[in-house]
Motif scaffolding. Sequence first.
Motif, short mmCIF file in Angstrom:
data_model
loop_
_atom_site.label_atom_id
_atom_site.label_comp_id
_atom_site.label_asym_id
_atom_site.label_seq_id
_atom_site.Cartn_x
_atom_site.Cartn_y
_atom_site.Cartn_z
N LEU A 103 -67.20 64.57 -5.66
CA LEU A 103 -66.59 65.70 -5.80
C LEU A 103 -66.89 66.77 -6.45
O LEU A 103 -67.10 68.16 -5.98
CB LEU A 103 -65.25 65.11 -6.64
N ARG A 104 -66.81 66.68 -7.45
CA ARG A 104 -67.64 67.76 -8.27
C ARG A 104 -68.97 68.62 -7.78
O ARG A 104 -69.07 69.18 -7.56
CB ARG A 104 -67.91 67.55 -9.71
N GLU A 105 -70.25 67.86 -7.54
CA GLU A 105 -71.22 68.06 -6.75
C GLU A 105 -71.11 68.62 -5.55
O GLU A 105 -71.81 69.45 -4.63
CB GLU A 105 -72.57 67.18 -7.47
N ASP A 106 -70.67 67.94 -4.71
CA ASP A 106 -70.47 67.82 -3.42
C ASP A 106 -69.85 68.13 -2.89
O ASP A 106 -69.75 69.58 -1.85
CB ASP A 106 -71.25 66.94 -2.82
N VAL A 107 -68.01 67.04 -2.67
CA VAL A 107 -67.25 67.93 -1.45
C VAL A 107 -66.50 69.19 -2.41
O VAL A 107 -66.39 70.02 -1.76
CB VAL A 107 -66.13 66.69 -2.11
N VAL A 108 -66.07 68.84 -4.07
CA VAL A 108 -65.07 70.66 -4.10
C VAL A 108 -65.75 71.62 -3.52
O VAL A 108 -65.52 72.89 -2.87
CB VAL A 108 -65.17 70.34 -5.80
N PRO A 109 -67.58 71.90 -3.82
CA PRO A 109 -67.70 73.54 -3.58
C PRO A 109 -68.33 73.66 -1.89
O PRO A 109 -67.78 74.82 -1.70
CB PRO A 109 -69.30 72.99 -4.18
N ALA A 110 -67.98 72.50 -1.31
CA ALA A 110 -68.02 72.52 0.27
C ALA A 110 -66.78 73.15 0.68
O ALA A 110 -67.23 73.83 2.00
CB ALA A 110 -68.19 71.30 1.12
N THR A 111 -65.77 72.75 0.01
CA THR A 111 -64.09 73.38 0.70
C THR A 111 -63.74 74.46 0.43
O THR A 111 -63.18 75.37 0.54
CB THR A 111 -62.81 72.43 -0.18
N GLY A 112 -64.96 75.40 -0.64
CA GLY A 112 -64.65 76.37 -1.01
C GLY A 112 -63.15 76.99 -1.19
O GLY A 112 -62.78 78.32 -1.58
N LYS A 113 -62.72 75.94 -2.19
CA LYS A 113 -62.15 76.27 -2.86
C LYS A 113 -62.04 76.07 -4.23
O LYS A 113 -62.54 75.27 -4.64
CB LYS A 113 -60.26 75.26 -1.52
#
Length: 99
Positions: free
Chosen positions: A16-26
């Motif tokens: 989540l921290r490294e890939d998913v969250v940054p990809a959301t832009g939120k």
Amino acid sequence: MSCDPDRCPTHPGELLREDVVPATGKSKTELARMLGISRQHFHDVLAERKPVSPELAVRLAKLFGNAPLVWIRMQGAYDAWHASRDVDVSSVPTLMTAE
């Protein structure tokens, strides 16, 4: 493909921290709000201080469009790896073996 039994599986918080969250832009705060959990709880998961519970897995699956089992299996693999190293089973007998 075989897995290295000495390599710790990835905690879902790391993914989540490294890939998913940054990809959301939120922001993390905005994502926590969208998940219906506290900002602190979300930060604790991202920092790998808390596990992804089944309830959180359902919320993550809805938010990111995947299945709860993705998150549950990832957390389970992480937990089982640590337990297999931390729990003393020397006094527990083996009744059956896998073939």
